[in-house]
Design an enzyme around this catalytic site. Sequence first.
Site, PDB file in Angstrom:
ATOM      1  N   CYS A   1       0.795  -1.228   0.000  1.00  0.00           N
ATOM      2  CA  CYS A   1       0.000   0.000   0.000  1.00  0.00           C
ATOM      3  C   CYS A   1       0.829   1.280   0.000  1.00  0.00           C
ATOM      4  O   CYS A   1       0.295   2.358  -0.236  1.00  0.00           O
ATOM      5  CB  CYS A   1      -0.954   0.008   1.194  1.00  0.00           C
ATOM      6  SG  CYS A   1      -2.104  -1.382   1.173  1.00  0.00           S
TER       7      CYS A   1
ATOM      8  N   HIS B   1      22.220 -16.268 -14.479  1.00  0.00           N
ATOM      9  CA  HIS B   1      21.658 -14.920 -14.308  1.00  0.00           C
ATOM     10  C   HIS B   1      20.260 -15.014 -13.705  1.00  0.00           C
ATOM     11  O   HIS B   1      19.255 -14.885 -14.396  1.00  0.00           O
ATOM     12  CB  HIS B   1      21.623 -14.222 -15.671  1.00  0.00           C
ATOM     13  CG  HIS B   1      20.995 -12.870 -15.682  1.00  0.00           C
ATOM     14  ND1 HIS B   1      20.985 -12.022 -14.581  1.00  0.00           N
ATOM     15  CD2 HIS B   1      20.355 -12.193 -16.680  1.00  0.00           C
ATOM     16  CE1 HIS B   1      20.367 -10.902 -14.901  1.00  0.00           C
ATOM     17  NE2 HIS B   1      19.969 -10.975 -16.160  1.00  0.00           N
TER      18      HIS B   1
ATOM     19  N   CYS C   1      23.036  -4.652 -18.224  1.00  0.00           N
ATOM     20  CA  CYS C   1      21.977  -4.153 -19.087  1.00  0.00           C
ATOM     21  C   CYS C   1      20.640  -4.457 -18.431  1.00  0.00           C
ATOM     22  O   CYS C   1      20.548  -5.323 -17.555  1.00  0.00           O
ATOM     23  CB  CYS C   1      22.055  -4.773 -20.479  1.00  0.00           C
ATOM     24  SG  CYS C   1      21.939  -6.576 -20.527  1.00  0.00           S
TER      25      CYS C   1
ATOM     26  N   GLY D   1      16.342  -4.924 -19.220  1.00  0.00           N
ATOM     27  CA  GLY D   1      15.289  -5.090 -20.197  1.00  0.00           C
ATOM     28  C   GLY D   1      14.565  -3.799 -20.505  1.00  0.00           C
ATOM     29  O   GLY D   1      14.411  -2.951 -19.631  1.00  0.00           O
TER      30      GLY D   1
END
Length: 412
Positions: A114, A368, A398, A400
């Site tokens: 919340c 990973h 890197c 996504g």
Amino acid sequence: MAVERIGSIIKHLAPGSALNTLQAKNADDIVITVAIRTPLTKARKGGFKDSGIEYLAYCLLKELKTRSGIDPALVEDFAFGNVNDPLAASKIRAAALAAGFPNTAGAYAVNRFCSSGLKATADIADSIRSGAIDIGVSVGGESMSAPGAPPFPFNEEVMENQEVQDSLEPMGWTSENVAADFNITREKMDEYAAESFQRAERAQKAGWFDDEIVPIKAKVEDKDGNITEITVSKDEGIRPGTTKEGLAKVRAAFPQWGETTTGGNASQVTDGAAAILLMKRSTAIKLGQPILAKYVGSTVAGLAPRIMGIGPSVAIPKLLAKYNITLADVDVVELNEAFASMAVYCRDKLNLDWAKMNPRGGAIALGHPLGATGARQIVTGLSELRRQDKKVLLTSMCIGSGQGMAALFIRE
């Protein structure tokens, strides 16, 4: 104890002095310049029952851009507080791109139930206060009409943006884009991957990982339903004896997009976790805690989603510039090997000393586990600094949807 201490401090303050201090206007205050929201509608039967959360965020960000009149390129990060949507991080990235903010800005989601919208705001404020960014946007949003429902399709208006479409493509597609765009050959990728396996094998045999790994008891069920308790104490993904000649025989993993990325030169699908305990130096001294290293800072940078893998190549220079150092000052670089294509590109683009980069191997050999990698790299990097008796660690990966992140640590 903390409450008593605060109470004691308050007793000794002159009436109104604390409030006066808080009301003082200082140049380094974190301030709000736009604050807007959507109407709140009835779930499952109201005005937003058929609208995705990315559409609501997109509409707000368009209006925020209009009201502020700010150059959208100045915004460096978006934090999205959300509880129910499994693709919240992708959706805030999509909303920002569709609203006209360039791909150079980062975006992420945070879930603290919340308080998620407040947590997102606090995160942006802390990033500005620490100097990681100068300008950021926090968003809180939820669709209670379909909590946890499949996230596709995205809103049509949002999906009209080509970079939004690119940001939703599978990671394997982006690896092949990197290989094709920057002439990273299959041979180069297999050579890199073989070295990652060989380094990890050497480190494991020498016991270099032992001080960073906590043995875990686990129950394993076989195909007949029999359960056995085992103790897992070593990384399982390392393949002893791996050579580039052997990797060259592995078939392409994504032939629909290209022929360079394989199961042998990409990060492994892996389970795992890592944990980091942080506190102020004064607190550590007071509590008698050993100080392993200092967290200096971190930064995030964005780039075109179709080549998301090369994120470290933009995040690392940004980080180095913030602290006025060069790669020559860095002793160990832990750079996540999502794919050999991006690892080769980042190494060569930044002219990284390969001896300093992933000296114990990386995700190609170790794996990973998505949420764990950022913490795992810190654990491994600090252990390697101890082994070498060196000082400076840089971690990067890197992200996504077209981002990169980097952080700097100083071993004590």
